[in-house]
Design an enzyme around this catalytic site. Structure first.
Site, mmCIF file in Angstrom:
data_model
loop_
_atom_site.group_PDB
_atom_site.id
_atom_site.type_symbol
_atom_site.label_atom_id
_atom_site.label_comp_id
_atom_site.label_asym_id
_atom_site.label_seq_id
_atom_site.Cartn_x
_atom_site.Cartn_y
_atom_site.Cartn_z
ATOM 1 C CG HIS A 158 0.316 6.280 -0.595
ATOM 2 N ND1 HIS A 158 -0.665 7.083 -1.102
ATOM 3 C CD2 HIS A 158 -0.270 5.559 0.398
ATOM 4 C CE1 HIS A 158 -1.812 6.864 -0.442
ATOM 5 N NE2 HIS A 158 -1.595 5.939 0.471
ATOM 6 C CG HIS A 183 -1.792 1.195 1.363
ATOM 7 N ND1 HIS A 183 -3.118 1.193 1.003
ATOM 8 C CD2 HIS A 183 -1.540 2.452 1.812
ATOM 9 C CE1 HIS A 183 -3.641 2.396 1.208
ATOM 10 N NE2 HIS A 183 -2.702 3.176 1.719
ATOM 11 C CD GLU A 184 1.524 3.601 3.679
ATOM 12 O OE1 GLU A 184 1.688 4.664 3.040
ATOM 13 O OE2 GLU A 184 0.491 3.360 4.345
ATOM 14 C CD GLU A 201 -5.743 5.405 0.547
ATOM 15 O OE1 GLU A 201 -4.723 6.104 0.767
ATOM 16 O OE2 GLU A 201 -6.039 4.402 1.230
HETATM 17 MG MG MG Z 1 -3.070 5.369 2.085
#
Ligand code: MG
Length: 497
Positions: free
Chosen positions: A265, A261-262, A291
């Site tokens: 980003h 997830h990170e 996001e």
């Molecule tokens: Mg996030």
């Protein structure tokens, strides 16, 4: 180019540098700062924030913006003037006393929230939340808005997006999610139990996380991975992007999917346009678009069957005793377990957005005067029962679970759901344009998708607004259909619905 643009951009660069310093200090605070450093750090951060505000609203920059707004600018110059003008306008409308009062209230309110959550005692937090709400309403009134007052809040995190526009999209989403969750819950299947909740030594989890980061194409010469209590990605420039994750020794998915997830980003930050560093045009579009990148990599890639195909053998090498008897179908089902639960941050792909929709509706109810703060716990519990079929046994696991409101972050939650919807719509388009995408993921080749996202999304900076970007990339306006179709197909097959 006009002769006011250069001095304007010199001021903008200074603002970016102050922002850089603020970003580094917060990153350090969440990762390595010793606890006793907090007081002096708060002071330094306060000084920098004040300096930023002072420079942004200084008469000279106000004059430059005014002059440039009267000119016929195009390209990045138009974007830079538009965006600096926007933040300047907002900053000028909020008096310094209000900024200070809000900041002090947020800091005290956060302390009250910690104590209230520990004791599961909403009454302890209630007066603080009432005060925050009152101050945020005042900010909204001063900033101004069209339509609902909520738009003034949303605009801070998802610029140019109105509650009236996302409401029908979210309603369509809720109509599909509630019955889908009910059907899955009725199967009574919990494929992760006994598979992902074993002992997984942290050292091996760390090794796995780093391998995955490298495979996805995250540049560790222009970034780092560290540990934080609440994982985040902090980008001070495209060449210095810092990810954090957390490890639990008895739950593998936390660090694995948290790191992916990170990384999503982080890939966005590293892919921002090189020719527009430290300018508004070279920044990210919005929290929702940010996001979309993290959720796309975490779920559409990381929780796909193809991804499990490639990584299960490597996972078995790292965790031979834990995973020796787990086959591909079992592993894929386990990482996609759906379980209606009380806590947002632990929620799966299907139930997650119901947690967000509940918060979005409650925030609007608070600001539009339909619900009072004192009634929040009971309304929260009723709606949890309605949407997810579960009811919190106490307020710590209910209305007090999230940090956001204590910090005055109101209007922030909907960006999480927008991210899921944008992510699904982008991924659907990537599948059309990259016919062998699934095959590539199954072979651990992520370069095709990364390059596609670099070209279509990252390298565009904030030259387009979120709604314009999604239309440019996918040819359509934002729709919940791509996400709900994806969920129904994936989970229909996984749960034999
Ligand atoms: Mg996030």
């Amino acid at each position: 180019m006009s002769d006011t643009y250069e001095p304007f951009m010199a001021k903008v660069a200074e603002l970016a540098d102050i922002g850089h310093a603020e970003g580094m200090l917060s990153w350090d605070q969440e990762t390595y700062m010793p606890p006793k450093g907090a007081a002096m750090r708060a002071r330094a951060q306060g000084t920098l924030a004040g300096l930023h505000h002072e420079r942004l609203t200084a008469p000279e920059l106000v004059g430059l913006v005014k002059d440039l707004k009267g000119q016929d600018l195009t390209g990045d110059a138009a974007v830079n003037v538009r965006e600096v003008g926007r933040s300047q306008d907002r900053a000028l409308k909020i008096p310094k006393e209000l900024v200070v009062e809000l900041s002090q209230t947020e800091s005290l309110s956060h302390e009250a929230w910690i104590a209230a959550r520990e004791k599961a005692d909403f009454a302890h937090f209630q007066p603080w939340l009432e005060k925050i709400l009152k101050l945020k309403k005042e900010v909204a009134e001063r900033v101004g808005y069209e339509g609902t007052i909520y738009n003034a809040l949303l605009d801070e995190y998802e610029p140019y997006t109105r509650a009236e526009d996302i409401e029908p999209v979210f309603a369509a989403l809720k109509d599909k999610l509630v019955p889908l969750v009910e059907k899955i819950a009725a199967t009574g299947k919990f494929p992760a139990r006994g598979v992902l909740d074993q002992d997984f030594p942290v050292a091996e989890q760390e090794e796995l996380g780093r391998q995955v980061l490298e495979d996805l194409g995250f540049d560790l010469e222009a970034g780092r991975l560290d540990v934080a209590v609440h994982p985040f990605c902090s980008g001070t420039s495209r060449d210095d992007v810092r990810l954090t994750t957390r490890y639990s020794a008895d739950w593998l998915p936390g660090s694995l999917f948290g790191t992916i997830h990170e990384a999503g980003h982080g890939l966005y930050e590293q892919g921002l346009p090189e020719d527009a560093v430290a300018t508004p045009a070279g920044g990210s579009v919005s929290l929702g678009i940010h996001e979309s990148q993290s959720r796309l990599w975490e779920n559409m890639v990381g929780r796909s069957r193809a991804f499990s195909t490639h990584y299960l053998p490597r996972l078995k090498a790292l965790f031979p005793t834990q995973l020796q008897n787990v086959n591909l179908d079992e592993f894929y089902a386990a990482v996609n377990q759906v379980e209606p639960s009380l806590i947002r941050v632990e929620a799966d792909e299907v139930t997650y957005n119901l947690h967000i929709l509940l918060r979005f509706e409650l925030e609007r109810d608070l600001f539009e005067g339909r619900v009072e703060v004192k009634d929040l716990p009971s309304v929260w519990n009723e709606r949890m029962q309605q949407y997810l079929g579960v009811c919190p046994p106490d307020d710590a696991q209910g209305v007090l679970q999230d940090v956001h409101w204590s910090f005055g972050l109101m209007g922030y939650f909907p960006t999480y759901t927008l991210g899921n919807l944008y992510g699904a719509q982008f991924f659907h388009q990537a599948q059309q344009e990259l016919p062998d995408l699934e095959g590539q993921i199954g072979r651990g080749e992520f370069g095709g998708l990364k390059t596609w996202l670099n070209d279509k999304v990252h390298n565009r900076g904030s030259r387009l607004r979120a709604s314009e970007l999604v239309e440019e990339v996918t040819g359509e306006k934002l729709s919940a259909d791509y996400f709900t179709n994806y969920l129904e197909a994936k989970f229909g097959a996984l749960y034999n619905l």
